[in-house]
Motif scaffolding. Structure first.
Motif, mmCIF file in Angstrom:
data_model
loop_
_atom_site.group_PDB
_atom_site.id
_atom_site.type_symbol
_atom_site.label_atom_id
_atom_site.label_comp_id
_atom_site.label_asym_id
_atom_site.label_seq_id
_atom_site.Cartn_x
_atom_site.Cartn_y
_atom_site.Cartn_z
ATOM 1 N N LEU A 1 0.837 -1.204 0.000
ATOM 2 C CA LEU A 1 0.000 0.000 0.000
ATOM 3 C C LEU A 1 0.874 1.258 0.000
ATOM 4 O O LEU A 1 0.649 2.200 -0.784
ATOM 5 C CB LEU A 1 -0.913 -0.023 1.229
ATOM 6 C CG LEU A 1 -1.857 1.167 1.417
ATOM 7 C CD1 LEU A 1 -2.822 1.243 0.246
ATOM 8 C CD2 LEU A 1 -2.629 1.034 2.726
ATOM 9 N N ALA A 2 1.895 1.261 0.856
ATOM 10 C CA ALA A 2 2.785 2.425 0.941
ATOM 11 C C ALA A 2 3.478 2.654 -0.403
ATOM 12 O O ALA A 2 3.538 3.785 -0.911
ATOM 13 C CB ALA A 2 3.812 2.221 2.052
ATOM 14 N N LEU A 3 3.959 1.559 -0.982
ATOM 15 C CA LEU A 3 4.666 1.681 -2.257
ATOM 16 C C LEU A 3 3.733 2.237 -3.344
ATOM 17 O O LEU A 3 4.113 3.107 -4.133
ATOM 18 C CB LEU A 3 5.185 0.298 -2.667
ATOM 19 C CG LEU A 3 6.431 0.288 -3.540
ATOM 20 C CD1 LEU A 3 7.626 0.824 -2.781
ATOM 21 C CD2 LEU A 3 6.712 -1.127 -4.033
ATOM 22 N N ALA A 4 2.478 1.728 -3.348
ATOM 23 C CA ALA A 4 1.502 2.211 -4.330
ATOM 24 C C ALA A 4 1.242 3.710 -4.130
ATOM 25 O O ALA A 4 1.145 4.475 -5.103
ATOM 26 C CB ALA A 4 0.201 1.416 -4.209
ATOM 27 N N LEU A 5 1.131 4.137 -2.865
ATOM 28 C CA LEU A 5 0.879 5.557 -2.594
ATOM 29 C C LEU A 5 2.079 6.416 -3.010
ATOM 30 O O LEU A 5 1.906 7.546 -3.474
ATOM 31 C CB LEU A 5 0.563 5.756 -1.109
ATOM 32 C CG LEU A 5 -0.806 5.213 -0.665
ATOM 33 C CD1 LEU A 5 -0.955 5.268 0.851
ATOM 34 C CD2 LEU A 5 -1.928 6.010 -1.319
ATOM 35 N N TRP A 6 3.287 5.893 -2.818
ATOM 36 C CA TRP A 6 4.488 6.616 -3.269
ATOM 37 C C TRP A 6 4.408 6.858 -4.776
ATOM 38 O O TRP A 6 4.714 7.938 -5.256
ATOM 39 C CB TRP A 6 5.757 5.807 -2.954
ATOM 40 C CG TRP A 6 6.325 6.046 -1.594
ATOM 41 C CD1 TRP A 6 5.747 5.744 -0.414
ATOM 42 C CD2 TRP A 6 7.588 6.653 -1.282
ATOM 43 N NE1 TRP A 6 6.546 6.100 0.631
ATOM 44 C CE2 TRP A 6 7.702 6.671 0.126
ATOM 45 C CE3 TRP A 6 8.639 7.177 -2.035
ATOM 46 C CZ2 TRP A 6 8.814 7.185 0.788
ATOM 47 C CZ3 TRP A 6 9.752 7.684 -1.377
ATOM 48 C CH2 TRP A 6 9.832 7.700 0.019
ATOM 49 N N VAL A 7 3.978 5.805 -5.492
ATOM 50 C CA VAL A 7 3.878 5.942 -6.948
ATOM 51 C C VAL A 7 2.790 6.955 -7.294
ATOM 52 O O VAL A 7 2.976 7.837 -8.126
ATOM 53 C CB VAL A 7 3.589 4.575 -7.598
ATOM 54 C CG1 VAL A 7 3.368 4.736 -9.101
ATOM 55 C CG2 VAL A 7 4.728 3.611 -7.327
ATOM 56 N N LEU A 8 1.638 6.830 -6.607
ATOM 57 C CA LEU A 8 0.502 7.733 -6.875
ATOM 58 C C LEU A 8 0.909 9.181 -6.656
ATOM 59 O O LEU A 8 0.602 10.070 -7.462
ATOM 60 C CB LEU A 8 -0.661 7.356 -5.956
ATOM 61 C CG LEU A 8 -1.994 8.033 -6.272
ATOM 62 C CD1 LEU A 8 -2.556 7.488 -7.576
ATOM 63 C CD2 LEU A 8 -2.999 7.782 -5.136
ATOM 64 N N GLU A 9 1.614 9.454 -5.582
ATOM 65 C CA GLU A 9 2.016 10.819 -5.276
ATOM 66 C C GLU A 9 3.279 11.229 -6.031
ATOM 67 O O GLU A 9 3.686 12.382 -5.980
ATOM 68 C CB GLU A 9 2.256 10.981 -3.765
ATOM 69 C CG GLU A 9 0.992 10.855 -2.941
ATOM 70 C CD GLU A 9 1.260 11.002 -1.437
ATOM 71 O OE1 GLU A 9 2.404 11.385 -1.069
ATOM 72 O OE2 GLU A 9 0.356 10.716 -0.652
#
Lengths: 175, 577
Positions: free
Chosen positions: B95-103
């Motif tokens: 989840l954290a990695l996905a949010l890093w990509v999203l942001e």
């Protein structure tokens, strides 16, 4: 003491080199120790008696245990079950297959029909001669791994219990 | 007191400094990175406790885990928290990695921090691979075997990787110390190093957008994400129990399935033709690693809005959806797989038996596998399966094709079984498929020959019941003279053909001894050698009676014969014919 850049640099380099050297002096023998048991451990390929010929029904596979001395890391145990082998008698001849699936190493069973070998983990079917069954699912790249087998003058069946690399098209003996 | 501490350590100053640090615009990516830290913290604390109770050796591993799960108060909760937080690290890490990509947080010189985070997620997987087998049960053991076999398909390094992990080509005595060292020293140290690396590079990069201090935006999100994570771990720990199946037995026929977080890989491998499986084993890590490495290098414009970054975000989102979908599909198809469910049922029986013996008899220093192998119920079943089940049925054991070549042993030694023989001895579940077919008449139905049928009178029900009662008592080992009426009846009606205490009217016949029938001594003698007159007669082993039960005293040790006898006599009366 006044700042002396060359002295500081020399000391930094010295400290760095010293630390690297010291680390290597510890790490190299340590790495060898860790790699040690990973590479060794082969003890030849002894013949192990697994059955009497008369016990084996004609044309019907029998699963037998390979019982021999087990040298396992830092222990040795006499007469331990090391693994399982499927034997198939054809007259005076015997075929032997290791019960380890050549795909990923699950244990080979007899299929419910009693006429095929079968691995439950990925539903792979094999004929009784070890070949992949045509028209049935099979995830393995090769048929069952045959073991060297011989029938002695006393009518006992002996095999060399070998282990094989899984997942390859060609059988490759390990250890 | 607080003041004394503060004077020396300056904690207040430290906290103030932290809250004032410019953190920029509040970010959920950062908040869930902190939440990942919560997972690791819970895993670390519970892991230290578990490590203190653990014995990393084949003989002691299962026993010590059994102890911490069942014998130590609250031990199960610590194990559950350890498991849930470890698996939670995979979820929250992704989840954290996905949010890093999203942001697009890896822009602004945070590439190194992003790579560190991705490596931490990979190490979370390594924690699971090295942690699951530590309990040394079948699920952990066979999971390890399949995982390292997949690993070994990677060209060049695969075999080496397996040897280093296992200390050989198969799990052995060196394996648990290695896994334990990796799991409790090497991996935690690596995680700490990566966290230090990521934090240092993040701090150097400075705030992402604006100068908002940490205490005025980011702190709130960090707290929310951490609270969600912690509560989820706690709830999971109470709802889920960490598994402990039967002790690892390398000889077991175990229907191995990957843990849920590796299901997607399993399904993916099953989708491709066999020749491409090795490519999947190598390709998946390469593709995942490549994407993670390439993103910060390609998606670099710090001011680009999300809309313009879609070419980078969309493939990652699709990939995650695909992984989620494959996981769901795999779990669903396992649930619908009748073979697997059947295998699980029989495995579960073994698991329950293991816990039962461990609770009642304790575990000897030789270890849990020895405990299992010497258990009469388990070993007896094993012996029966190997030596008896190709002809006889006993409960769920029996010939693979269901065709009996000997009488069914369900209910053997009971009144019901004797009644069935008196009614129809040639039934396929009794002597119909044996060389004794047609040798004993029915006592309820007339024979086929019309002449004989004319003079046939069925044996009265009461007499049959009396004989059955007498023989069932013999089977239970009743003392001589326990039932004079029944004995008289047997001597009148049965010894025309059968032996009774060695006496018979038919010295040349085939019919077996009825005194002590199905008792411990009778059964032991029968399995050892059925041709001694103690049970059946010497002719039983002659070629004329081909297909008769063979003798086993030449194949089985005396101890195994005893064990097998006890197993049959324990189970037979509990099964219904």
């Amino acid at each position: 003491m006044a700042k002396d850049p060359s002295r500081r640099r020399a000391l930094t380099v010295l400290a760095g080199a010293g630390a690297t050297g010291a680390l290597a002096a510890v790490a190299l023998p340590s790495a060898r120790l860790v790699a040690g048991p990973a590479s060794g451990g082969s003890s030849g390929r002894p013949w192990v008696q697994v059955a009497r010929l008369t016990e084996l029904p004609e044309g019907q596979p029998a699963r037998v245990r390979v019982i021999a001395d087990q040298h396992d890391g830092y222990t040795t145990a006499k007469q331990q079950p090391l693994g399982q082998v499927w034997l198939l008698r054809k007259g005076a001849e015997v075929l032997a297959f290791t019960a380890t699936c050549p795909h990923l190493g699950c244990t080979i069973d007899l299929a419910p029909d009693g006429k095929h070998f079968f691995c439950p983990c990925h539903t792979s079917w094999f004929d009784l001669d070890g070949k992949k069954t045509e028209g049935k699912p099979n995830k393995s790249l090769r048929g069952l791994d045959a073991l060297p087998v011989r029938v002695t003058a006393e009518k006992t069946v002996e095999v060399q219990f070998l282990r094989f690399q899984t997942g390859t098209a060609k059988a490759e003996v390990l250890g | 007191m607080a003041r004394w501490i503060d004077d020396r350590l300056g904690l207040g100053e430290l906290v103030d400094g932290l809250l004032d640090t410019p953190a920029g615009a509040p970010s959920w990516a950062r908040a869930f990175t902190v939440a990942l830290g919560v997972c690791f913290a819970v895993a670390a604390v519970s892991g230290v406790a578990l490590g203190a109770l653990y014995a990393p050796a084949g003989a002691g591993a299962w026993a010590s885990v059994f102890f911490s799960e069942f014998q130590y108060p609250g031990g199960w909760l610590v194990r559950s928290m350890h498991m849930v937080s470890a698996e939670g690290a995979l979820v929250f890490g992704a989840l954290a990695l996905a949010l890093w990509v999203l942001e697009g947080r890896y822009r602004h010189q945070r590439d190194l921090a992003f790579w560190s985070l991705a490596l931490v997620l990979g190490l979370a997987g390594a924690f699971c691979i090295t942690g699951n087998p530590l309990r040394w049960d079948n699920r952990g053991y066979f999971g390890l075997v399949t995982e390292v076999n997949v690993m070994s398909e990677v060209p060049v390094a695969g075999g080496l990787l397996r040897s280093l992990l296992l200390g050989g080509v198969l799990p052995n005595n060196w394996t648990l110390p290695r896994l334990y060292t990796l799991h409790s020293i090497v991996l935690p140290a690596s995680i700490l190093a990566l966290v230090a690396l990521g934090a240092r590079s993040g701090r150097r990069a400075g705030p992402v957008d604006g100068d908002a201090p940490y205490g005025e935006g980011q702190l709130g999100r960090d707290l929310i994400a951490s609270a969600i994570t912690f509560l989820a771990i706690l709830a999971g720990a109470f709802l889920l129990r960490a598994p402990l199946e039967a002790p690892a037995d390398p000889l077991a026929s175990y229907n191995a399935r990957p843990e849920w977080y590796f299901q997607w890989l399993y399904v993916l491998r099953n989708l491709v033709p066999p020749s491409l499986q090795g490519v999947v084993a190598t390709g998946v890590p390469v593709v995942l690693g490549g994407v993670v490495f390439a993103l910060p290098l390609l998606d670099r414009d710090p001011t680009a809005p999300l809309k313009r970054r879609l070419p980078f975000v969309a493939p990652v989102a699709l990939g995650l959806l695909l992984i989620g979908g494959l996981t769901g599909a795999g779990l669903l198809s396992d649930r619908k797989n009748p073979e697997l469910q059947k295998a699980r049922t029989s495995q579960a029986r073994l698991d329950r038996r293991a816990l039962q013996i461990a609770r009642h008899d304790g575990i000897a220093p030789a270890g849990a596998l020895t405990m299992m192998r010497e258990d009469p119920l388990i070993k007896g079943e094993d012996l029966f399966r190997q030596h008896c089940a190709s002809c006889h049925k006993l409960g769920d054991l029996g010939p693979a094709d269901g065709k009996l070549a000997g009488p069914s042993l369900d209910g053997w030694g009971t009144e019901a079984w004797v009644m069935a023989v008196l009614d129809d001895p040639d039934s396929p579940s009794l002597f119909g498929n044996t060389p004794y077919n047609g040798k004993m008449p029915s006592y309820t139905k007339p024979p086929k020959d019309p002449q004989a049928a004319a003079s046939f009178t069925p044996m009265p029900q009461a007499q049959r019941e009396a004989i059955a009662r007498f023989l069932a008592n013999e089977a239970r080992g009743a003392p001589a003279g326990h039932d004079p009426e029944g004995e008289k009846l047997v001597k009148q009606r049965c010894t025309t053909c059968h032996l009774f205490r060695g006496d018979t009217d038919d010295a040349e016949g085939l019919a077996p001894e009825l005194a002590g029938w199905a008792s411990l001594a009778w059964t032991r003698a029968q399995i050892g050698n059925p041709g001694t007159n103690l049970t059946y007669r010497p002719i039983a082993l002659s070629p004329a009676l081909d297909g008769h039960m063979p003798r086993f005293d030449t194949q089985l040790s005396s101890a195994d014969l005893d064990l097998l006898t006890r197993y049959v006599l324990f189970r037979a009366p509990r099964e219904k014919l």
